[in-house]
Every structure is written in C-alpha cells, then in structure tokens.
Design a protein around this motif. Structure first.
Motif: not given
Length: 108
Positions: A82-108
């Motif tokens: 899967v290739r992710v255009p730069p404009g789509d990366e914020p969708m991944f960041r938003e999802y994984f920010t929610r995932v990180a909160a569930l895991a008590d971890r951080r995002v870079a």
C-alpha cells in the motif's frame, strides 16, 4: 467497548482487547496480529512529494512510539503493498493516536 477499526484501500485495521490486527482484504497471506504493547507503525517517505510506504511491526522497546516509529526501532516489520500519499497520512496519524491512547503509549 467496541473494536477500534480503520479501513484504507484494501486494508482493514482493528484493535480489540489490547491486540492490533491487520487484514489485507486482497490477500489472506498478509495478516498481522500483535499486542499493542509491541506494535510499531510508520508511513515512511523516501521523497517528500511521493507516496510513502506503510510499515507495521514489532518494536524492540515497548517504550518506543507506537506510530511514527523510527525504522531502526523495529525488530520485525511487515509492509503490505500500500502506498500512502502525503495528504492521507493524517488519517493514519489520527487513528494511531487513538490506538496509542488505548495502549498508554505515544506517537512521534
């Protein structure tokens, strides 16, 4: 609590009861499952204006960021086709920010 899901192209990402699962809907061979404590995810861009490559894997150190993980932090990495255009990366960041909160971890 309902599973936390995200769909992008042929991928279905899901977190349920502390476990992350990746399903490539085009191929049953590209599935990946890992406890949130060890999950690492990254969209890696070689060139700023070109689509990046999506990586999921197991990090060496559970204190590493869950998303935006340095590629050298991975003990094992899996990259579905899967290739992710730069404009789509914020969708991944938003999802994984929610995932990180569930895991008590951080995002870079």
């Amino acid at each position: 609590m309902e599973p936390l899901a995200f769909d992008y192209e042929n991928l279905h990402l899901r977190v349920d009861r502390g476990v992350f699962e990746l399903f490539n809907l085009d191929s049953s061979e590209h599935t990946f499952r890992v406890p949130l404590r060890w999950l690492g995810a990254l969209v890696y861009y070689k060139k700023p204006d070109k689509p990046g490559e999506l990586f999921f894997g197991v990090v060496r150190d559970p204190n590493a960021p869950l998303y935006g993980t340095d590629r050298l932090a991975f003990r094992f990495a899996n990259s579905p086709a899967v290739r992710v255009p730069p404009g789509d990366e914020p969708m991944f960041r938003e999802y994984f920010t929610r995932v990180a909160a569930l895991a008590d971890r951080r995002v870079a």
